[in-house]
Design an enzyme around this catalytic site. Structure first.
Site, short mmCIF file in Angstrom:
data_model
loop_
_atom_site.label_atom_id
_atom_site.label_comp_id
_atom_site.label_asym_id
_atom_site.label_seq_id
_atom_site.Cartn_x
_atom_site.Cartn_y
_atom_site.Cartn_z
N LYS A 22 0.85 -1.21 0.02
CA LYS A 22 -0.08 0.03 0.11
C LYS A 22 0.94 1.20 0.09
CE LYS A 22 -1.67 1.51 4.12
NZ LYS A 22 -1.35 2.92 4.58
N CYS A 125 -4.38 13.22 13.31
CA CYS A 125 -5.09 12.05 13.57
C CYS A 125 -4.48 10.89 14.61
CB CYS A 125 -4.44 11.22 12.31
SG CYS A 125 -2.94 10.27 12.19
N ASP A 315 5.34 0.45 12.00
CA ASP A 315 4.00 -0.15 11.43
C ASP A 315 4.01 -1.53 11.81
OD1 ASP A 315 3.22 2.26 10.25
OD2 ASP A 315 3.76 1.60 8.26
N ARG A 407 -8.34 -0.64 5.14
CA ARG A 407 -6.99 0.52 4.67
C ARG A 407 -6.02 -0.27 4.17
NH1 ARG A 407 -5.90 4.53 8.24
NH2 ARG A 407 -4.66 4.86 6.20
C1 UD1 Z 1 4.55 6.92 6.32
C2 UD1 Z 1 3.68 5.60 6.28
C3 UD1 Z 1 3.29 5.22 7.76
C4 UD1 Z 1 4.46 4.81 8.42
C5 UD1 Z 1 5.57 6.13 8.41
C6 UD1 Z 1 6.78 5.94 9.37
C7 UD1 Z 1 2.91 5.95 4.05
C8 UD1 Z 1 1.59 6.29 3.13
N1 UD1 Z 1 2.68 6.03 5.20
O1 UD1 Z 1 3.93 7.91 6.74
O2 UD1 Z 1 2.61 3.93 7.46
O3 UD1 Z 1 4.20 4.75 9.59
O4 UD1 Z 1 5.61 6.48 7.40
O5 UD1 Z 1 7.58 4.89 8.58
O6 UD1 Z 1 3.95 5.74 3.58
N2 UD1 Z 1 6.98 14.68 10.59
C9 UD1 Z 1 6.79 15.86 10.79
N3 UD1 Z 1 6.69 16.90 9.97
C10 UD1 Z 1 6.72 16.47 8.57
C11 UD1 Z 1 6.42 15.01 8.25
C12 UD1 Z 1 6.56 14.28 9.25
O7 UD1 Z 1 7.18 16.33 12.13
O8 UD1 Z 1 6.37 17.43 7.66
C13 UD1 Z 1 6.96 13.80 11.65
C14 UD1 Z 1 5.73 12.81 11.82
O9 UD1 Z 1 4.79 13.39 12.83
C15 UD1 Z 1 6.45 11.42 12.51
C16 UD1 Z 1 7.66 11.33 11.80
O10 UD1 Z 1 8.04 12.62 11.30
O11 UD1 Z 1 6.54 11.62 13.80
C17 UD1 Z 1 7.71 10.39 10.48
O12 UD1 Z 1 6.75 10.54 9.73
P1 UD1 Z 1 6.74 10.36 8.38
O13 UD1 Z 1 7.98 9.44 7.75
O14 UD1 Z 1 6.64 11.35 7.36
O15 UD1 Z 1 5.37 9.36 7.76
P2 UD1 Z 1 4.37 9.46 6.81
O16 UD1 Z 1 5.12 9.60 5.45
O17 UD1 Z 1 3.09 10.42 7.01
#
Ligand code: UD1
Length: 428
Positions: A22, A125, A315, A407
């Site tokens: 996914k 979320c 995850d 999902r």
């Molecule tokens: C992706 C995965 C999700 C997984 C996560 C971490 C997808 C669709 N989802 O989510 O299943 O749990 O990686 O491996 O691929 N953060 C910030 N600012 C930002 C972006 C992120 O502070 O602009 C923080 C987030 O709150 C979190 C951390 O960075 O604490 C990691 O997040 P991120 O790697 O960006 O996760 P996603 O891409 O949303």
């Protein structure tokens, strides 16, 4: 709302086919916005999040069709065609983004190709605040003007994006993917430092390269991109889902069974294999997948810390905790990626698990057996951890709010039931 009923205590034996990932499929679909030629994606999983992304892309003008309109049951036989030759809209509305945070992945491609994007802010979320500040700062570094108005990110780059050096202060999977998709059509060179190395990022980079992008350092934490004028169409097979693989590995482990995870790849799950091996589970790579077995008594308690790839994935944390609930000995689980990812703990406790949370860590003292109970799912991976606990528990478990499972897990009940689990969906 649908519920899942499980009667636990049956070891699982047989084969489970692993679907496409996914978290690779979502950015790959968004990447179709980067070209006016058709993109064909093979092995996409049939999941609610994938449908949400298709819905969003259709609103933007992408024409989407599946195998000429015929749905194929096995994901390996599915081919989705995405044709973004005529983008008619650059707004990702609140209604879609609120259901799926990954909608923010259209920001980079829209800015790169249309020089404008309006994307609803994802908001909070269940597993923490999850901001997108790092995505936005990086887009500004590539020359975009960003304003936040009425809950929307308004981004524009009238003269097009310009390459730059983007240094992420912390690893972000979605942020890296967004910048990568923006940079491939920016003018000049972009360097992304402290880039996420998750296999899904690498899969996206390989697909973009096949579309004509120039990317060096794929699979490392430094990506160097030379912008090109245009990208072409492609056919790309989505890599197998390492989180689905790990979840079913825990199903074998927690029930004391033996499962062949067909299509799984050992090199995608090394941190999970390493940890579960220390807990007493055996993994063998076979020609058509990975075999997971627990035959020699109780699982042993081992400690874990979640980390960006190649570390242990956040995850998989909830599923691992379900397994540690019945381990011989104690285990300490530390969550370093998300600040509020222990919502499965009170539910596992209702099934008899002995877990204490202290800040970002949880101590799990293994008990000899869990007992079935009605439980409530709060997010995707928490839900599957409750299913796994239910498979091992004595008696009946009812998992409520299974839309979370839909999902991320394709045909979950069917895959488990074929291997001997007593599991059914109850439609309300
Ligand atoms: C992706 C995965 C999700 C997984 C996560 C971490 C997808 C669709 N989802 O989510 O299943 O749990 O990686 O491996 O691929 N953060 C910030 N600012 C930002 C972006 C992120 O502070 O602009 C923080 C987030 O709150 C979190 C951390 O960075 O604490 C990691 O997040 P991120 O790697 O960006 O996760 P996603 O891409 O949303």
């Amino acid at each position: 709302m649908d519920r899942v009923r499980i009667v636990g205590g049956k070891p699982l034996y047989g084969e489970i086919p692993i679907s496409g990932a996914k978290n690779a499929g979502l950015p790959l679909m968004a990447a179709s916005l980067l070209t006016n030629e058709a993109v064909h994606l093979v092995n996409l999983p049939h999941l609610a999040d994938i449908s949400s992304m298709a819905h969003l892309l259709r609103e933007l003008g992408v024409k989407i069709s599946m195998n000429g309109g015929t749905f194929q049951r096995e994901s390996a036989n599915r081919k989705l065609e995405l044709d973004a030759s005529n983008i008619v809209e650059t707004t990702a509305p609140y209604d879609v983004v609120r259901k799926m945070r990954a909608s923010v992945l259209v920001l980079g491609p829209l800015l790169a190709r249309e020089h404008a994007a309006r994307v609803s802010l994802p908001g909070g979320c269940a597993i923490g605040t999850r901001p997108v500040d790092l995505h936005l700062k990086a887009m500004e570094q590539l020359g975009a003007k960003i304003e936040l108005t009425e809950g929307y990110i308004e981004a524009s780059a009238p003269g097009g994006l310009v390459g730059n050096h983007v240094v992420f202060p912390s690893v972000t999977v979605g942020g890296t993917e967004n910048v990568l998709m923006a940079a491939v059509l920016a003018s000049g060179e972009t360097v992304i430092s402290n880039a996420a190395r998750e296999p899904e990022v690498t899969d996206l980079a390989h697909c973009l390269t096949a579309m004509g992008a120039k990317i060096e350092g794929i699979g490392t934490d430094t990506l160097r991109i030379q912008g090109v004028e245009r990208l072409q169409g492609v056919e790309h097979a989505v890599l197998p889902d390492r989180i689905e693989t790990g979840s079913y590995a825990v199903a074998a482990a927690i029930t004391g069974g033996d499962l062949l995870l067909r299509g799984a790849r050992m090199n995608l799950i090394e941190a999970t294999v390493d940890l579960l091996s220390r807990a007493g589970i055996s993994f063998t790579e076979e020609t058509d997948g990975v075999r997971v077995t627990r035959t020699d008594g109780r699982v042993r308690g081992v400690d874990l810390m979640t980390e960006p790839f190649p570390g242990f994935p956040t995850d998989m944390q909830a599923q691992f905790m379900a397994l540690m609930s019945i381990a011989d000995g104690a285990s300490m689980v530390t969550e370093t990626i998300f600040e509020n990812r222990f919502m499965h703990v009170p539910e596992l406790s209702r099934m008899g698990a002995d877990i204490n949370v202290h800040g970002a860590s949880a101590i799990i003292r293994g008990v000899p057996a869990l007992s079935g109970a009605p439980v409530m799912a709060t997010d995707l991976r928490a839900s599957v951890s409750l299913v796994l606990a239910g498979l091992a528990a004595e008696g009946e478990t009812i998992v409520n709010r299974v839309y979370h499972l839909d999902r991320g897990y394709e045909r979950l009940e069917e895959k488990l039931a074929r291997c001997g689990a007593e599991i059914h969906r109850l439609a309300d």
